[in-house]
Design a protein around this motif. Structure first.
Motif, PDB file in Angstrom:
ATOM      1  N   UNK A  12     -34.116   9.200 -26.894  1.00 32.45           N
ATOM      2  CA  UNK A  12     -33.485  10.490 -26.624  1.00 32.45           C
ATOM      3  C   UNK A  12     -34.143  11.240 -25.468  1.00 32.45           C
ATOM      4  N   UNK A  13     -35.243  10.658 -24.940  1.00 33.47           N
ATOM      5  CA  UNK A  13     -35.974  11.263 -23.817  1.00 33.47           C
ATOM      6  C   UNK A  13     -36.427  12.687 -24.163  1.00 33.47           C
ATOM      7  N   UNK A  14     -37.148  12.784 -25.279  1.00 35.23           N
ATOM      8  CA  UNK A  14     -37.668  14.069 -25.728  1.00 35.23           C
ATOM      9  C   UNK A  14     -39.177  14.118 -25.485  1.00 35.23           C
ATOM     10  N   UNK A  15     -39.654  14.842 -24.473  1.00 37.01           N
ATOM     11  CA  UNK A  15     -41.094  14.998 -24.290  1.00 37.01           C
ATOM     12  C   UNK A  15     -41.692  15.646 -25.543  1.00 37.01           C
ATOM     13  N   UNK A  16     -42.808  15.116 -26.010  1.00 39.15           N
ATOM     14  CA  UNK A  16     -43.363  15.585 -27.285  1.00 39.15           C
ATOM     15  C   UNK A  16     -44.885  15.567 -27.249  1.00 39.15           C
ATOM     16  N   UNK A  17     -45.458  16.387 -28.108  1.00 39.78           N
ATOM     17  CA  UNK A  17     -46.909  16.414 -28.282  1.00 39.78           C
ATOM     18  C   UNK A  17     -47.238  15.875 -29.667  1.00 39.78           C
ATOM     19  N   UNK A  18     -48.090  14.852 -29.705  1.00 37.29           N
ATOM     20  CA  UNK A  18     -48.493  14.227 -30.963  1.00 37.29           C
ATOM     21  C   UNK A  18     -49.896  14.697 -31.304  1.00 37.29           C
ATOM     22  N   UNK A  19     -50.029  15.427 -32.393  1.00 37.84           N
ATOM     23  CA  UNK A  19     -51.352  15.863 -32.864  1.00 37.84           C
ATOM     24  C   UNK A  19     -51.879  14.771 -33.790  1.00 37.84           C
TER      25      UNK A  19
END
Length: 265
Positions: free
Chosen positions: A93-100
């Protein structure tokens, strides 16, 4: 998850680049110098909850990759603390995300940690090594004292480096979201910005992806930070909820960004 009142600084405080941050050299697509917030009163670790600029229709989806230091036997018995399908969907989906991510998760799934941490679609932030509490009580989590808490953060960054994850940012999320001034003081030398959220997805232990999606869609505002999970055993419907959340928010005119693109705005 609980949402304690911020005690160091209000969300959207003036940003500054921290020298000597634990972030490694980023791959293409990651910020060269991830923005951080200036320290709070008396030098306390600053806390970010939502972008100060609340007119741009941007939203950060964040995902906690939880694993406590003592859950190795459960993983060995087949419990899944990862969620490859979710990561694949975010890529599709081309969703930039931050993984904690916790350091223990990176140790359990080093190939996935490296894959996430070398993909410009993502940035990896620190969620502690052990997922123990930095303030007590906190959802029954074992508590760390100040010295152990500070060491726990360093140990997580070391685990990311060991796994080969280079798109790391100097942000930290307290396990359970639990913190107080003592916890903020303990981390003051780590040069990190603590990142909370203003939208709780309710995906932890949820069984209805539609309910999770509706909770997120009902809470998102311009500049929001949404907390979700990247752990199949504890959040089994998150990937399905994302398939509903992302198209609807885009239909509403929202653009997905990483936390690093919200801090300082």
């Amino acid at each position: 998850m609980g949402t304690p009142a911020a005690s160091a600084s209000a969300s959207g405080s003036t940003s500054a680049s921290a020298s000597g941050s634990p972030a490694a050299s980023p791959q293409a697509g990651a910020p060269a110098k991830p923005p951080t917030m200036a320290p709070g009163p008396n030098g306390l670790t600053p806390v970010f909850e939502r972008a100060k600029q609340q007119t741009d229709k941007t939203v950060a989806l964040t995902f906690d990759a939880d694993m406590t230091s003592d859950q190795g036997p459960r993983a060995a018995d087949g419990e899944h603390f990862d969620n490859p399908a979710l990561i694949s969907t975010l890529r599709t989906l081309k969703v930039p995300s931050t993984i904690f991510m916790t350091g223990r998760w990176a140790e359990e799934y080093p190939d996935q940690a490296k894959s996430i941490g070398t993909d410009p679609n993502f940035e990896i932030a620190n969620h502690s090594y052990s997922h123990h509490a930095f303030k007590s009580p906190c959802y029954g989590l074992p508590a760390l004292d100040a010295a152990a808490a500070r060491a726990d953060v360093d140990r997580a960054f070391a685990a990311f480096r060991q796994a080969g994850a280079v798109n790391t940012v100097p942000y930290f999320r307290f396990p359970g979201g639990c913190y107080d001034d003592q916890a903020l003081r303990a981390l003051s030398t780590a040069k990190v910005t603590a990142v909370q959220w203003d939208v709780v997805s309710g995906d932890a232990f949820a069984k209805d992806p539609g309910a999770v999606a509706e909770q997120v869609l009902g809470g998102v505002k311009p500049g929001s930070v949404v907390v979700m999970h990247c752990t199949r055993s504890a959040a089994p419907v998150t990937e399905e909820a994302i398939q509903r959340i992302v198209p609807e928010l885009r239909k509403r005119g929202y653009r997905f960004v990483k936390v690093s693109e919200l801090i300082g705005k």
